[in-house]
Structure formats: C-alpha cells, structure tokens
Design a protein around this motif. Structure first.
Motif, PDB file in Angstrom:
ATOM      1  N   UNK A   4      36.485  43.642  46.286  1.00  0.00           N
ATOM      2  CA  UNK A   4      37.279  42.846  45.363  1.00  0.00           C
ATOM      3  C   UNK A   4      36.405  41.820  44.673  1.00  0.00           C
ATOM      4  N   UNK A   5      36.730  41.525  43.429  1.00  0.00           N
ATOM      5  CA  UNK A   5      36.015  40.473  42.708  1.00  0.00           C
ATOM      6  C   UNK A   5      36.334  39.128  43.355  1.00  0.00           C
ATOM      7  N   UNK A   6      35.505  38.152  43.082  1.00  0.00           N
ATOM      8  CA  UNK A   6      35.729  36.812  43.627  1.00  0.00           C
ATOM      9  C   UNK A   6      37.079  36.272  43.160  1.00  0.00           C
ATOM     10  N   UNK A  12      44.359  36.912  45.950  1.00  0.00           N
ATOM     11  CA  UNK A  12      44.980  37.566  47.089  1.00  0.00           C
ATOM     12  C   UNK A  12      45.106  36.606  48.271  1.00  0.00           C
ATOM     13  N   UNK A  13      44.063  35.850  48.563  1.00  0.00           N
ATOM     14  CA  UNK A  13      44.126  34.880  49.662  1.00  0.00           C
ATOM     15  C   UNK A  13      45.221  33.848  49.408  1.00  0.00           C
ATOM     16  N   UNK A  14      45.413  33.457  48.157  1.00  0.00           N
ATOM     17  CA  UNK A  14      46.482  32.520  47.807  1.00  0.00           C
ATOM     18  C   UNK A  14      47.861  33.108  48.082  1.00  0.00           C
ATOM     19  N   UNK A  15      48.048  34.367  47.718  1.00  0.00           N
ATOM     20  CA  UNK A  15      49.322  35.055  47.959  1.00  0.00           C
ATOM     21  C   UNK A  15      49.576  35.164  49.463  1.00  0.00           C
ATOM     22  N   UNK A  42      35.473  40.126  56.506  1.00  0.00           N
ATOM     23  CA  UNK A  42      35.733  41.564  56.562  1.00  0.00           C
ATOM     24  C   UNK A  42      36.190  42.083  55.199  1.00  0.00           C
ATOM     25  N   UNK A  43      35.240  42.368  54.307  1.00  0.00           N
ATOM     26  CA  UNK A  43      35.620  42.877  52.980  1.00  0.00           C
ATOM     27  C   UNK A  43      36.447  44.165  53.042  1.00  0.00           C
ATOM     28  N   UNK A  49      44.114  45.300  52.680  1.00  0.00           N
ATOM     29  CA  UNK A  49      45.276  44.424  52.490  1.00  0.00           C
ATOM     30  C   UNK A  49      45.608  44.308  50.998  1.00  0.00           C
ATOM     31  N   UNK A  50      44.586  44.337  50.174  1.00  0.00           N
ATOM     32  CA  UNK A  50      44.796  44.350  48.715  1.00  0.00           C
ATOM     33  C   UNK A  50      45.643  45.573  48.327  1.00  0.00           C
ATOM     34  N   UNK A  51      45.303  46.756  48.875  1.00  0.00           N
ATOM     35  CA  UNK A  51      46.079  47.961  48.578  1.00  0.00           C
ATOM     36  C   UNK A  51      47.498  47.849  49.117  1.00  0.00           C
TER      37      UNK A  51
END
Length: 185
Positions: A4-6, A12-15, A42-43, A49-51
């Motif tokens: 994921x891009x920065x 995503x971390x905010x959500x 853990x990228x 989790x993004x998916x």
C-alpha cells in the motif's frame, strides 16, 4: 499482495482506528497503539486487511491472545461482505459447474486476499460479539469429510440464534458470501 502507498496506509489505519474505538467491546484490554504497531510491521497483513475493507468486510480486531501476543482481525460488517457474494465454495465446485458459473469461489478469493475463511468456532465467537448475517449467510471453512462428499457449510443468524447449514459446494446465492480472518503476530 500489493504494498500500500503511504497515503493509503494512513487512510486505512485511520478507518481501522475509528472502528476499533467505536467497538471497544470486541477487544477489551487492548490498546490501539499495540494494534497499529503490529500492522505497520506487517505489510502483508495490512494489505490483506485493505482487501477486507475494499470488499466491504469492515475488518476489526475480534480476538487478542496475550500469551502468544497475537491479534486477530475479522470481518465485522452487519451482513456478509457485499464484495464477496454470489460465489461458490471452492475451485473444485467452480470447475464442476457446467453453466451459470459464478465469477469466483470463496476459498480462491480468500487465498488471493491473504486471509482465511472463518470456521464454525470462529463464526460462533464473532456472533457472540454482536448480531451478524441476519439477512445474509456466509460460507464457513468446511471439514474435509463434508467437502469430500460434495458439500460445504455456511452460517447465519435467525431468530436470535446462530445456525450452521449445508449446501452443495457449487451452489451460490446473491445473499451468501464469506467472512475472513487474519491473525497477526
């Protein structure tokens, strides 16, 4: 898995943080800082989790093992994730369909996403955290003995009870998807 891009990582971390704080009853005794530290280290897990988020699973922490130091994210959308419905159980079931094939299978999609499908016990534990699948159902990891006979299992919640049923693995319905989990050390 894609990195994921920065910018997307921050978003995503905010959500996830907002959802984590809204549903503290799902993960008592756990601090967001610890979760965020594990995710940023853990990228692959963050990508999975993004998916989960992109397919409308609304992932959140549903288990924390202090002894092992692991956290488990699971799909917490009220209904089976919209982006994962109308699919049969696995590749063998998909291959067995002669016509009107769905676009994918639950097991295949989970593998591509980097997650596991919830089993019966995990699904029951999720249902103890709230009410899920009151209008939909979710494929569950099926025991080999059932799958070898052509079946697969799924669960839902009706009449304030959690039910587990069976179906032919090649079946698919607009209101059935799957719920996933990922454990992060």
């Amino acid at each position: 898995m894609e990195n994921l891009s920065a910018e997307r990582t921050r978003e995503l971390l905010g959500i996830l943080k907002k959802r984590f704080e809204k549903h503290m009853d799902r993960h008592l005794g756990l601090d967001w800082t610890e979760v965020e530290n594990k995710l940023t280290k853990s990228p692959a897990a963050l990508s999975a989790i993004h998916f989960m988020e992109e397919t409308e699973g609304e992932p959140d922490v549903i288990a924390y093992d202090k002894t092992k130091g692991t956290i488990t994210f699971g799909d917490c959308s009220a209904e089976s994730p919209k982006g994962r419905r109308s699919i049969c159980y696995d590749q063998a079931a998909l291959d067995a369909r002669k016509e009107h094939k769905p676009k994918h299978s639950a097991m295949g999609m989970a593998k591509e996403m980097g997650i596991e499908i919830m089993d019966e016990q995990q699904y029951a534990a999720l249902q103890a955290l709230g009410k899920f699948d009151n209008k939909t159902s979710s494929w569950l990891k099926t025991p080999d003995a059932v799958r070898k006979l052509g079946g697969a299992i799924f669960g839902d919640c009706r009449y304030n009870r959690v039910f587990t049923y069976h179906n032919g693995a090649e079946s698919y319905y607009a209101a059935r998807g799957f719920r996933g989990i990922i454990e992060i050390a």
